[in-house]
Design a protein around this motif. Structure first.
Motif, PDB file in Angstrom:
ATOM      1  N   ALA A   1     -81.913 113.533  18.680  1.00 30.02           N
ATOM      2  CA  ALA A   1     -82.400 114.886  19.005  1.00 30.02           C
ATOM      3  C   ALA A   1     -81.980 115.283  20.420  1.00 30.02           C
ATOM      4  O   ALA A   1     -81.681 116.464  20.684  1.00 30.02           O
ATOM      5  CB  ALA A   1     -83.920 114.941  18.864  1.00 30.02           C
ATOM      6  N   LEU A   2     -81.945 114.289  21.329  1.00 24.69           N
ATOM      7  CA  LEU A   2     -81.519 114.595  22.699  1.00 24.69           C
ATOM      8  C   LEU A   2     -80.054 115.059  22.716  1.00 24.69           C
ATOM      9  O   LEU A   2     -79.703 116.012  23.421  1.00 24.69           O
ATOM     10  CB  LEU A   2     -81.680 113.349  23.595  1.00 24.69           C
ATOM     11  CG  LEU A   2     -83.092 113.077  24.121  1.00 24.69           C
ATOM     12  CD1 LEU A   2     -83.148 111.710  24.797  1.00 24.69           C
ATOM     13  CD2 LEU A   2     -83.528 114.156  25.102  1.00 24.69           C
ATOM     14  N   GLU A   3     -79.232 114.398  21.936  1.00 25.95           N
ATOM     15  CA  GLU A   3     -77.823 114.810  21.845  1.00 25.95           C
ATOM     16  C   GLU A   3     -77.736 116.254  21.328  1.00 25.95           C
ATOM     17  O   GLU A   3     -76.967 117.067  21.858  1.00 25.95           O
ATOM     18  CB  GLU A   3     -77.075 113.871  20.873  1.00 25.95           C
ATOM     19  CG  GLU A   3     -76.915 112.439  21.369  1.00 25.95           C
ATOM     20  CD  GLU A   3     -75.851 112.308  22.465  1.00 25.95           C
ATOM     21  OE1 GLU A   3     -75.181 113.306  22.775  1.00 25.95           O
ATOM     22  OE2 GLU A   3     -75.715 111.210  23.032  1.00 25.95           O
ATOM     23  N   LYS A   4     -78.512 116.521  20.308  1.00 27.77           N
ATOM     24  CA  LYS A   4     -78.505 117.868  19.732  1.00 27.77           C
ATOM     25  C   LYS A   4     -78.982 118.902  20.756  1.00 27.77           C
ATOM     26  O   LYS A   4     -78.382 119.984  20.902  1.00 27.77           O
ATOM     27  CB  LYS A   4     -79.416 117.881  18.502  1.00 27.77           C
ATOM     28  CG  LYS A   4     -79.192 119.078  17.613  1.00 27.77           C
ATOM     29  CD  LYS A   4     -80.018 118.941  16.340  1.00 27.77           C
ATOM     30  CE  LYS A   4     -79.789 120.160  15.460  1.00 27.77           C
ATOM     31  NZ  LYS A   4     -80.636 120.126  14.264  1.00 27.77           N
TER      32      LYS A   4
ATOM     33  N   ASN B   1     -87.074 105.809  18.062  1.00 27.53           N
ATOM     34  CA  ASN B   1     -86.175 105.822  19.227  1.00 27.53           C
ATOM     35  C   ASN B   1     -84.823 106.434  18.867  1.00 27.53           C
ATOM     36  O   ASN B   1     -84.273 107.230  19.638  1.00 27.53           O
ATOM     37  CB  ASN B   1     -85.984 104.403  19.764  1.00 27.53           C
ATOM     38  CG  ASN B   1     -87.280 103.828  20.324  1.00 27.53           C
ATOM     39  OD1 ASN B   1     -88.209 104.583  20.612  1.00 27.53           O
ATOM     40  ND2 ASN B   1     -87.344 102.517  20.458  1.00 27.53           N
ATOM     41  N   LYS B   2     -84.326 106.063  17.667  1.00 26.89           N
ATOM     42  CA  LYS B   2     -83.043 106.609  17.228  1.00 26.89           C
ATOM     43  C   LYS B   2     -83.140 108.122  17.032  1.00 26.89           C
ATOM     44  O   LYS B   2     -82.226 108.883  17.413  1.00 26.89           O
ATOM     45  CB  LYS B   2     -82.604 105.946  15.910  1.00 26.89           C
ATOM     46  CG  LYS B   2     -82.091 104.535  16.080  1.00 26.89           C
ATOM     47  CD  LYS B   2     -81.720 103.945  14.722  1.00 26.89           C
ATOM     48  CE  LYS B   2     -81.283 102.489  14.877  1.00 26.89           C
ATOM     49  NZ  LYS B   2     -81.100 101.843  13.563  1.00 26.89           N
ATOM     50  N   ILE B   3     -84.232 108.552  16.437  1.00 30.75           N
ATOM     51  CA  ILE B   3     -84.420 109.995  16.192  1.00 30.75           C
ATOM     52  C   ILE B   3     -84.489 110.756  17.520  1.00 30.75           C
ATOM     53  O   ILE B   3     -83.891 111.832  17.670  1.00 30.75           O
ATOM     54  CB  ILE B   3     -85.708 110.236  15.367  1.00 30.75           C
ATOM     55  CG1 ILE B   3     -85.502 109.750  13.929  1.00 30.75           C
ATOM     56  CG2 ILE B   3     -86.075 111.707  15.358  1.00 30.75           C
ATOM     57  CD1 ILE B   3     -86.762 109.747  13.104  1.00 30.75           C
ATOM     58  N   ILE B   4     -85.157 110.169  18.507  1.00 27.37           N
ATOM     59  CA  ILE B   4     -85.281 110.847  19.810  1.00 27.37           C
ATOM     60  C   ILE B   4     -83.901 110.989  20.458  1.00 27.37           C
ATOM     61  O   ILE B   4     -83.532 112.066  20.952  1.00 27.37           O
ATOM     62  CB  ILE B   4     -86.244 110.073  20.747  1.00 27.37           C
ATOM     63  CG1 ILE B   4     -87.683 110.173  20.224  1.00 27.37           C
ATOM     64  CG2 ILE B   4     -86.187 110.646  22.171  1.00 27.37           C
ATOM     65  CD1 ILE B   4     -88.675 109.299  20.971  1.00 27.37           C
ATOM     66  N   ILE B   5     -83.122 109.884  20.460  1.00 28.31           N
ATOM     67  CA  ILE B   5     -81.784 109.944  21.076  1.00 28.31           C
ATOM     68  C   ILE B   5     -80.907 110.956  20.337  1.00 28.31           C
ATOM     69  O   ILE B   5     -80.200 111.764  20.962  1.00 28.31           O
ATOM     70  CB  ILE B   5     -81.116 108.539  21.062  1.00 28.31           C
ATOM     71  CG1 ILE B   5     -81.935 107.563  21.924  1.00 28.31           C
ATOM     72  CG2 ILE B   5     -79.672 108.622  21.566  1.00 28.31           C
ATOM     73  CD1 ILE B   5     -82.011 107.896  23.393  1.00 28.31           C
TER      74      ILE B   5
END
Lengths: 135, 190
Positions: free
Chosen positions: B179-182, B173-177
């Motif tokens: 990546a979304l910011e990026k 979940n942290k990686i997805i968020i």
């Protein structure tokens, strides 16, 4: 935003939930033109929160609900409810208040998600990085 | 009165003449009719005689033709037999000559070919050997490279799958968020 739309958006965050919701609306529409016992039976088939919505107004927006934008995310394992909630909140805050999430499993990517939004792709997977380095 | 009598007598005379003339014409007509029947009968008789004569002549001609054909056929067969025997002898002789000629030619050409083959083999053996060794080395190198690539692809696939399974929900979940910011900064949602 209208109250019933806020209620719908709180309940419908993913593409799967939208499919189920639209199916319920179809049920409501078929019962809406009936009177008496059969109309009551149709209403009983609906989720309680849907049956409380102003169905006439919601039915008039069915086509619009079908057009809500979707962020498709490819990940190696399934995303739990908390993850869906986090992504949905972030998406509606930062991109579009009506955006939906669709999770798809792709075990070949390794760690890191791949995003597909309105046909535009962003690949943050380990596989993509290895491919870039020719590994 | 006398005049009337004279007229009557005159008319009687005229009537008599007319009747006599009619009688003569009638007799002449009968004679001609009879003559015509005789001529017809005579013509029929002549026609019958001519047909009979023609048939006899035809039978005679056919008989003579058959006899002539039989004789000619026998003659032709006899001549053909003579010619066939003669030609058969000549043909046998010719075949023997050809067979002998072909045998001689084949033996000679085979001998020459054998000599040529022996020469080529001794000259080309060395070159062929070198080429085969080179081709084998190239084939071996290509195969090794292919196997290396397959192993690398398999290792990569397994590594990615293991890596994907090893991550827990919280980290994912942290990686997805993140990546979304990026992705937002890189303009995915613009």
């Amino acid at each position: 935003m209208k109250d019933y739309l806020t209620e719908i958006l709180a309940r419908v965050r993913t593409v799967e939930e939208r499919v189920e919701f639209l199916a319920q609306l179809e049920e409501a529409r078929s019962g809406n033109f009936l009177v008496g016992t059969r109309a009551t039976d149709h209403r009983k088939k609906l989720e309680p929160w849907i049956s409380k919505l102003p169905l006439k107004e919601v039915l008039s927006e069915m086509a619009e609900i079908g057009k809500w934008p979707v962020l498709r995310i490819f990940v190696p394992t399934s995303v739990d409810g908390q993850g869906i909630e986090m992504v949905s909140l972030w998406l509606r805050k930062n991109v579009d208040p009506k955006a939906l999430v669709e999770i798809r499993i792709d075990k070949t990517n390794g760690m890191g998600p791949v995003f597909d939004y309105r046909g535009r792709i962003k690949d943050y997977s380990v596989k993509n990085r290895l491919d870039k380095y020719g590994i | 009165m006398n005049i009337e009598l004279i007229v009557i007598v005159g008319l009687c005379l005229v009537l008599g003449l007319v009747l006599a003339g009619y009688d003569r014409v009638l007799r002449e007509l009968n004679r001609l009719k009879k003559g015509r029947e005789e001529i017809n009968a005579e013509a029929r008789e002549k026609a019958v005689r001519i047909l009979e004569s023609a048939r006899e002549k035809a039978v005679e001609i056919v008989s003579e033709a058959k006899i002539g054909t039989l004789r000619e056929s026998e003659d032709i067969n006899r001549r053909l037999g003579e010619v066939s025997e003669q030609k058969l002898v000549e043909y046998k002789q010719m075949l023997q000559n050809i067979s002998k000629s072909v045998e001689n030619t084949a033996v000679r050409e085979l001998s020459e070919y054998k000599k040529s083959l022996e020469m080529e083999t001794s000259l080309g053996q060395k070159a062929v050997g070198e080429r085969v060794v080179q081709e084998l080395a190239e084939y071996k190198a290509a195969k090794v490279a292919q196997i290396d690539a397959q192993i690398a692809a398999a290792v990569k696939k397994i590594t990615l799958e293991v890596l994907g399974r090893s991550i827990n929900s919280e980290d994912q979940n942290k990686i997805i968020i993140s990546a979304l910011e990026k992705a937002k900064n890189e303009g995915l949602f613009d």
